[in-house]
Design an enzyme around this catalytic site. Structure first.
Site, PDB file in Angstrom:
ATOM      1  N   LYS A  64       0.800  -1.227   0.000  1.00  0.00           N
ATOM      2  CA  LYS A  64       0.000   0.000   0.000  1.00  0.00           C
ATOM      3  C   LYS A  64       0.833   1.278   0.000  1.00  0.00           C
ATOM      4  CE  LYS A  64      -3.598  -0.019  -0.375  1.00  0.00           C
ATOM      5  NZ  LYS A  64      -4.584  -0.254  -1.435  1.00  0.00           N
TER       6      LYS A  64
HETATM    7  C1  PLP Z   1      -2.395  -6.901   3.389  1.00  0.00           C
HETATM    8  C2  PLP Z   1      -2.970  -6.410   2.086  1.00  0.00           C
HETATM    9  N1  PLP Z   1      -2.932  -7.201   1.022  1.00  0.00           N
HETATM   10  C3  PLP Z   1      -3.470  -6.818  -0.158  1.00  0.00           C
HETATM   11  C4  PLP Z   1      -4.086  -5.599  -0.315  1.00  0.00           C
HETATM   12  C5  PLP Z   1      -4.769  -5.298  -1.622  1.00  0.00           C
HETATM   13  O1  PLP Z   1      -4.351  -4.192  -2.347  1.00  0.00           O
HETATM   14  P1  PLP Z   1      -5.334  -3.287  -3.183  1.00  0.00           P
HETATM   15  O2  PLP Z   1      -5.939  -2.266  -2.276  1.00  0.00           O
HETATM   16  O3  PLP Z   1      -4.411  -2.656  -4.171  1.00  0.00           O
HETATM   17  O4  PLP Z   1      -6.377  -4.125  -3.832  1.00  0.00           O
HETATM   18  C6  PLP Z   1      -4.117  -4.754   0.778  1.00  0.00           C
HETATM   19  C7  PLP Z   1      -4.790  -3.445   0.711  1.00  0.00           C
HETATM   20  O5  PLP Z   1      -5.679  -3.211  -0.031  1.00  0.00           O
HETATM   21  C8  PLP Z   1      -3.551  -5.168   2.008  1.00  0.00           C
HETATM   22  O6  PLP Z   1      -3.586  -4.395   3.109  1.00  0.00           O
HETATM   23  N1  LIG Z   2      -5.746  -2.813   2.136  1.00  0.00           N
HETATM   24  C1  LIG Z   2      -6.331  -1.524   2.120  1.00  0.00           C
HETATM   25  C2  LIG Z   2      -7.803  -1.564   1.857  1.00  0.00           C
HETATM   26  O1  LIG Z   2      -8.461  -2.473   2.721  1.00  0.00           O
HETATM   27  C3  LIG Z   2      -9.577  -3.112   2.237  1.00  0.00           C
HETATM   28  O2  LIG Z   2      -9.954  -2.954   1.102  1.00  0.00           O
HETATM   29  C4  LIG Z   2     -10.288  -4.014   3.178  1.00  0.00           C
HETATM   30  C5  LIG Z   2     -11.695  -4.271   2.770  1.00  0.00           C
HETATM   31  C6  LIG Z   2     -12.619  -3.131   3.021  1.00  0.00           C
HETATM   32  O3  LIG Z   2     -12.403  -2.421   3.982  1.00  0.00           O
HETATM   33  O4  LIG Z   2     -13.565  -2.932   2.265  1.00  0.00           O
HETATM   34  C7  LIG Z   2      -5.918  -0.835   3.407  1.00  0.00           C
HETATM   35  O5  LIG Z   2      -4.908  -1.239   3.978  1.00  0.00           O
HETATM   36  O6  LIG Z   2      -6.561   0.114   3.806  1.00  0.00           O
END
Ligand code: PLP
Ligand SMILES: N[C@@H](COC(=O)CCC(=O)O)C(=O)O
Length: 355
Positions: A64
């Site tokens: 992220k």
């Molecule tokens: C641990 C983790 N894996 C994968 C993702 C997925 O990434 P994206 O937001 O780009 O779909 C996130 C955050 O979204 C995350 O916090």
């Molecule tokens: N990984 C991102 C976004 O988190 C999510 O999308 C979790 C699912 C949701 O909240 O809808 C972050 O670290 O914020």
């Protein structure tokens, strides 16, 4: 003057040297250009090259960080944030940790709203990084008390503040179109047959998928979805219907199609069970030496499934999202895993890592 160093390792098949000939500019310079690593045992087992971007090597420790940097850059370019201003975000934690690091480096304040069921380790880290953290009850997106709407309202109530809106601000997807996608293309020298990622905001999958499809429309793009998310059924059947159960993974899974995911060139979706994600998390630790979180276990379990679907001889790329340290109390706890029915999926010799 450029500092050059060369570190050599003796491997079973010869000596391998790494050279470090580029100085990164501060923490911001530590976002991107992560190593692309071969997951050795799994590659040998499947006959495919299973490769993963080691995203925990970013300065803030997760995939992220790329989105966080682009979200701040976007706010600066749109003149929504002046020096000393406040960045407000709704996050499962990792985006917040990336933003909090960057706020320290750039001189902004940071306020984070997060669902209260996320790991204590992420909350503690955010506090250590100087962010104000507001854990809020877990409610769906269409409820005005959802963590994202609370973040939006709070930013509006302040002067010189921005809600970076990672889910629907496509600066997030752009980060992966301009960095992760090109890195994968260059590092594989264009020899990539498929990519597969779990999806939270959709930024990684949509950005990487869009870039690679432009380079070569034959690259297959797979979405890997955890239990309890709607995206598997959306891709397969066009319906926003959740799959059964809930998931131990954090940061992935979704209840809607975000603006970052909208229009992404996705070929197929895989529903990955927690038992497979957790088993792979422990295999990665004990067989490959990677200490990662469950969304990484899910990504790599999905890559193994893609290898089965495509057959030997293909190159499949995913990412190692973050480290296991962020989930230590839950994901590495015998009693928590037992309670969730996830203990039996961990091979017995690997249970030595549990506390
Ligand atoms: C641990 C983790 N894996 C994968 C993702 C997925 O990434 P994206 O937001 O780009 O779909 C996130 C955050 O979204 C995350 O916090
Ligand atoms: N990984 C991102 C976004 O988190 C999510 O999308 C979790 C699912 C949701 O909240 O809808 C972050 O670290 O914020």
């Amino acid at each position: 003057m450029l500092f050059r160093s060369r570190i050599c390792f003796q491997l079973t098949n010869g000596t391998r040297c790494l050279s470090n000939d580029a100085i990164r500019q501060g923490l911001i310079g530590m976002v991107g250009r992560t190593p692309l690593v071969r997951i050795n045992k799994l590659s040998d087992e499947t006959g495919c090259e299973i490769l993963a971007k080691a995203e925990f090597c970013n300065g803030g420790g997760s995939v992220k960080d790329r989105a966080a940097l682009y979200l701040i850059k976007d706010a600066q370019e749109k003149r929504l944030l002046r020096p000393g201003g406040t960045v407000v975000e709704g996050t499962a934690g990792n985006t917040g940790i990336g933003l909090a690091h960057m706020c320290l480096a750039l001189g902004y304040k940071c306020v984070i709203y997060m669902p209260e069921n996320q790991s204590q380790e992420k909350i503690d880290m955010l506090t250590t990084l100087g962010a104000i953290v507001r854990p809020v009850p877990v409610v769906a997106w269409d409820n005005p008390e959802n963590y994202n709407h609370q973040a939006s309202r709070f930013a509006e109530s302040l002067d010189n503040a921005v809600w970076t809106n990672q889910f629907d601000n496509t600066a997030n997807r752009k980060a992966h179109m301009e960095t992760t996608g090109p890195e994968i293309w260059e590092e594989t020298r264009g020899k990539v047959n498929a990519v597969v990622f779990g999806t939270g905001t959709g930024g990684t999958l949509a950005g990487v998928g869009t870039f690679l499809k432009e380079k070569n429309p034959k690259v297959q793009v797979f979405l890997a979805d955890p239990q309890g998310s709607v995206l598997y059924n959306y891709i397969k059947h066009g319906k926003l219907e959740r799959t059964e159960g809930s998931s131990i993974t954090e940061g992935i899974g979704q209840g809607r199609v975000t603006k970052n995911l909208e229009g992404a060139p996705i070929d197929d979706a895989l529903a990955i069970k927690d038992t497979d994600a957790v088993e792979m998390t422990f295999r990665l630790l004990h067989e490959e030496g990677f200490f990662v979180g469950a969304s990484t276990g899910l990504n790599v379990a999905a890559a193994a499934q893609v290898a089965k679907i495509m057959g030997p001889g293909h190159t499949i790329v995913t990412c190692l999202c973050d480290t296991g340290q962020r989930y230590y109390a839950k994901l590495f706890s015998k009693s928590v895993l037992e309670e969730m029915g996830l203990l039996d999926c961990i091979p017995i010799p690997y249970r030595t890592s549990l506390h």
